[in-house]
Design a protein around this motif. Structure first.
Motif, PDB file in Angstrom:
ATOM      1  N   THR A 205       0.840  -1.192   0.000  1.00  0.00           N
ATOM      2  CA  THR A 205       0.000   0.000   0.000  1.00  0.00           C
ATOM      3  C   THR A 205       0.879   1.247   0.000  1.00  0.00           C
ATOM      4  O   THR A 205       2.092   1.184   0.234  1.00  0.00           O
ATOM      5  CB  THR A 205      -0.895   0.021   1.251  1.00  0.00           C
ATOM      6  OG1 THR A 205      -0.038   0.114   2.413  1.00  0.00           O
ATOM      7  CG2 THR A 205      -1.730  -1.250   1.349  1.00  0.00           C
ATOM      8  N   GLU A 206       0.248   2.374  -0.230  1.00  0.00           N
ATOM      9  CA  GLU A 206       0.993   3.637  -0.239  1.00  0.00           C
ATOM     10  C   GLU A 206       1.654   3.886   1.115  1.00  0.00           C
ATOM     11  O   GLU A 206       2.792   4.367   1.187  1.00  0.00           O
ATOM     12  CB  GLU A 206       0.031   4.778  -0.576  1.00  0.00           C
ATOM     13  CG  GLU A 206       0.725   6.115  -0.765  1.00  0.00           C
ATOM     14  CD  GLU A 206      -0.218   7.185  -1.275  1.00  0.00           C
ATOM     15  OE1 GLU A 206       0.156   8.379  -1.222  1.00  0.00           O
ATOM     16  OE2 GLU A 206      -1.327   6.839  -1.731  1.00  0.00           O
ATOM     17  N   VAL A 207       0.949   3.518   2.193  1.00  0.00           N
ATOM     18  CA  VAL A 207       1.481   3.724   3.543  1.00  0.00           C
ATOM     19  C   VAL A 207       2.704   2.839   3.778  1.00  0.00           C
ATOM     20  O   VAL A 207       3.708   3.277   4.345  1.00  0.00           O
ATOM     21  CB  VAL A 207       0.399   3.425   4.604  1.00  0.00           C
ATOM     22  CG1 VAL A 207       0.989   3.485   6.003  1.00  0.00           C
ATOM     23  CG2 VAL A 207      -0.749   4.420   4.475  1.00  0.00           C
ATOM     24  N   VAL A 209       4.762   1.460   1.468  1.00  0.00           N
ATOM     25  CA  VAL A 209       5.895   1.909   0.644  1.00  0.00           C
ATOM     26  C   VAL A 209       6.517   3.163   1.245  1.00  0.00           C
ATOM     27  O   VAL A 209       7.742   3.297   1.307  1.00  0.00           O
ATOM     28  CB  VAL A 209       5.450   2.141  -0.816  1.00  0.00           C
ATOM     29  CG1 VAL A 209       6.583   2.778  -1.623  1.00  0.00           C
ATOM     30  CG2 VAL A 209       5.019   0.839  -1.459  1.00  0.00           C
ATOM     31  N   ALA A 210       5.680   4.069   1.714  1.00  0.00           N
ATOM     32  CA  ALA A 210       6.191   5.300   2.316  1.00  0.00           C
ATOM     33  C   ALA A 210       7.025   5.000   3.561  1.00  0.00           C
ATOM     34  O   ALA A 210       8.069   5.630   3.795  1.00  0.00           O
ATOM     35  CB  ALA A 210       5.033   6.235   2.665  1.00  0.00           C
ATOM     36  N   GLU A 237       4.993  -3.192  -7.822  1.00  0.00           N
ATOM     37  CA  GLU A 237       4.061  -2.316  -7.106  1.00  0.00           C
ATOM     38  C   GLU A 237       4.780  -1.326  -6.188  1.00  0.00           C
ATOM     39  O   GLU A 237       4.132  -0.469  -5.587  1.00  0.00           O
ATOM     40  CB  GLU A 237       3.077  -3.161  -6.312  1.00  0.00           C
ATOM     41  CG  GLU A 237       2.145  -3.979  -7.211  1.00  0.00           C
ATOM     42  CD  GLU A 237       1.159  -4.816  -6.427  1.00  0.00           C
ATOM     43  OE1 GLU A 237       0.072  -4.295  -6.104  1.00  0.00           O
ATOM     44  OE2 GLU A 237       1.482  -5.973  -6.122  1.00  0.00           O
ATOM     45  N   ARG A 240       6.643   3.404  -6.758  1.00  0.00           N
ATOM     46  CA  ARG A 240       6.620   4.749  -6.152  1.00  0.00           C
ATOM     47  C   ARG A 240       7.921   5.052  -5.416  1.00  0.00           C
ATOM     48  O   ARG A 240       8.193   6.200  -5.065  1.00  0.00           O
ATOM     49  CB  ARG A 240       5.440   4.864  -5.168  1.00  0.00           C
ATOM     50  CG  ARG A 240       4.080   4.799  -5.817  1.00  0.00           C
ATOM     51  CD  ARG A 240       2.953   5.024  -4.810  1.00  0.00           C
ATOM     52  NE  ARG A 240       2.898   3.972  -3.806  1.00  0.00           N
ATOM     53  CZ  ARG A 240       2.233   2.830  -3.958  1.00  0.00           C
ATOM     54  NH1 ARG A 240       1.593   2.590  -5.090  1.00  0.00           N
ATOM     55  NH2 ARG A 240       2.202   1.917  -3.006  1.00  0.00           N
TER      56      ARG A 240
END
Length: 532
Positions: A205-207, A209-210, A237, A240
């Protein structure tokens, strides 16, 4: 030979089993022999050996039981006991064996994780980290261990990893594991474990990966390296994170730089934005980093053709590992790598067999554009390494060859290695009608004792077509083979030779009356073609 602590008297069967276990620490041959001796019915005796006074025997018995997996579930209580063994290697082997037993070990491991002995707790947590999803029932006790202020550091570290591998769920992932990554007050080993756990959860998820991108800035080298590797485990995926990984190529620690490059390779085409940073990193001072960077560029292939001049330089001047990876990467560059042909020709003389072999493979992929390499490839057909001979003859089959080269390729049909002989046959076949000079050698190969060789020779003569006419008498004889499949191939080849195979007409007529319908059909078809 390693001396062993005297053992108490044992039954003959157990003594033989003991010898088998000990043998696994000596030589590869002895290991293979021992693996053949140990059987499922030996499990009770292996369990008995878990109490042996010699730590080496206890460790090897635990390892052997682990190989049996769930079929050795009877050993679980004794293996749990070994989690408190005085010998660290025994404790580790017991934990790994329990991990191999998957869900069957979970109830006992839950009790062990609640044990007051920190050594036992650490072993149980490690076992849970190896079991994965079948240990979901232990999620609560693992969470308790992670959150306990007085938990053993090793137990807590393995419990963190285990939470990620059992399937943490969004709440644990976002409220426990990710905050551990970001907790400056936590020990670095816990932050690293949290990074590993988050990656193991496989939720890019974006969270997530961040959080991993943030860990690339951690003060601890091990955490940064783990974060870089974990982003690669998330695959495409994690695209990012490309810019952050490109920045990590400048990290002060070579391990972080290497992991960043490897992760860009695992992200794949989505990492194209890092091409410039990767090209710059080709000048890295560490050979392992350069090799990882070259590999990433190879994955990007034609999107990274700007790297070709630097890759050529590495082929000529890099260390052994870098040279091997550089020639492999040039092979992925497509037509744009034509400028590398002179360097690849030079690499055919490299002292490392891998460089020579992969240089030949790169030339093969370039096809006719690599024609200037033909003389050197012919020369390397006499290479001392069979793998190099195989790659060189394959390259000649794709590039195209002169009559002289074809004769040199044909000479490999008598090579001492069957893999080389088969590769030569296949390469000659690719040349089609241009392989006429190879017909005498192919006709000889029809008499090989190897079915693979005979079939490959028949197929090659068919692809050569009319120029294979000198082999017709030998092919006609083979129509009477007791192997219907081979006879069918021969009939098809005679048809491909066409009218010049007229000398085989009587043999084909006989085959057309064969009881095997498919052979008879193939022979009839060939008769039609040779009459044309």
């Amino acid at each position: 030979m390693r001396s062993l602590t005297p053992i108490r008297p044992v039954a003959r069967g157990l003594a033989l089993l003991l010898v088998a276990i000990i043998a696994t620490v000596l030589t590869p041959a002895a290991t293979a022999h021992a693996q053949g001796i140990l059987r499922r019915e030996d499990v009770p005796q292996l369990i008995e050996l878990l109490e042996h006074e010699d730590a080496l025997i206890r460790r090897r018995a635990a390892e052997a039981l682990g190989k049996f997996g769930q079929t050795a579930a009877l050993a679980i209580p004794k293996l749990i006991d070994l989690l408190a063994d005085a010998d660290e290697s025994v404790r580790r082997s017991a934990a790994v064996a329990l991990g191999e037993m998957r869900g069957d070990a979970v109830p006992d491991l839950v009790l062990a994780l609640r044990d007051g002995d920190p050594v036992v707790q650490a072993g149980a947590a490690e076992a849970f980290s190896l079991i994965g999803p079948p240990a979901r029932a232990a999620k609560a006790v693992l969470l308790d261990t992670v959150q306990a202020d007085d938990a053993d550091p090793d137990a807590r570290r393995f419990a963190v990893i285990a939470l990620g591998r059992v399937g943490p769920g969004e709440t644990i992932l976002n409220e426990i594991l990710i905050p551990l990554i970001q907790a400056d007050g936590e020990d670095a080993t816990i932050r690293k474990a949290a990074v590993t756990a988050v990656a193991a959860a496989r939720r890019p998820t974006e969270v997530v990966v961040a959080a991993l991108v943030g860990a690339l800035e951690d003060v601890d080298e091990e955490v940064r390296a783990a974060a870089a590797a974990s982003l690669g485990e998330l695959g495409p995926e994690a695209d990012r994170a490309v810019n952050a990984l490109a920045k990590a190529l400048h990290d002060e620690r070579w391990r972080v730089r290497s992991e960043a490059a490897e992760s860009l390779a695992e992200i794949g085409p989505g990492a194209v934005g890092a091409v410039d940073a990767l090209i710059e990193a080709l000048s890295d001072s560490h050979p392992i980093v350069r090799a990882s960077v070259v590999e990433a560029i190879g994955v990007l292939g034609e999107d990274a053709t700007d790297a070709i001049p630097k890759l050529i330089e590495l082929v000529r001047e890099g260390g052994p590992i870098v040279r091997v990876v550089a020639v492999q990467t040039l092979a992925e560059m497509g037509p744009g790598a034509k400028a590398a042909v002179p360097a690849l020709i030079g690499a055919l003389e490299d002292k490392v067999w891998g460089v020579r072999a992969y240089a030949a493979d790169a030339l093969r992929r370039l096809g006719p554009a690599a024609a200037p390499a033909v003389p050197k490839l012919v020369e390397r057909l006499a290479d001392e390494d069979a793998r190099v001979r195989i790659f060189c003859v394959k390259a000649l089959g794709e590039i195209g060859a002169t009559d002289e080269a074809v004769r040199a390729m044909s000479a490999l049909l008598g090579d001492s290695e069957e893999d080389v002989r088969v590769a030569a046959l296949e390469a000659v076949a690719r040349l089609g009608g241009a392989a006429g000079p190879a017909v005498p050698a192919l006709a000889t190969a029809l008499g090989s004792e190897s079915t693979t060789m005979r079939e490959a020779a028949v197929s090659a003569l068919g692809r050569i077509g009319p120029a294979a006419a000198p082999a017709v008498p030998r092919l006609a004889e083979m129509l009477g083979s007791e192997e219907p499949i081979l006879a069918m191939m021969v009939a098809r080849t005679l048809g491909e030779i066409g009218p010049k195979a007229i000398g085989a007409r009587e043999a084909l007529q006989a085959a057309a009356r064969h009881d095997h319908p498919l052979l008879a059909e193939e022979a009839m078809r060939a008769l039609d073609r040779i009459r044309e």
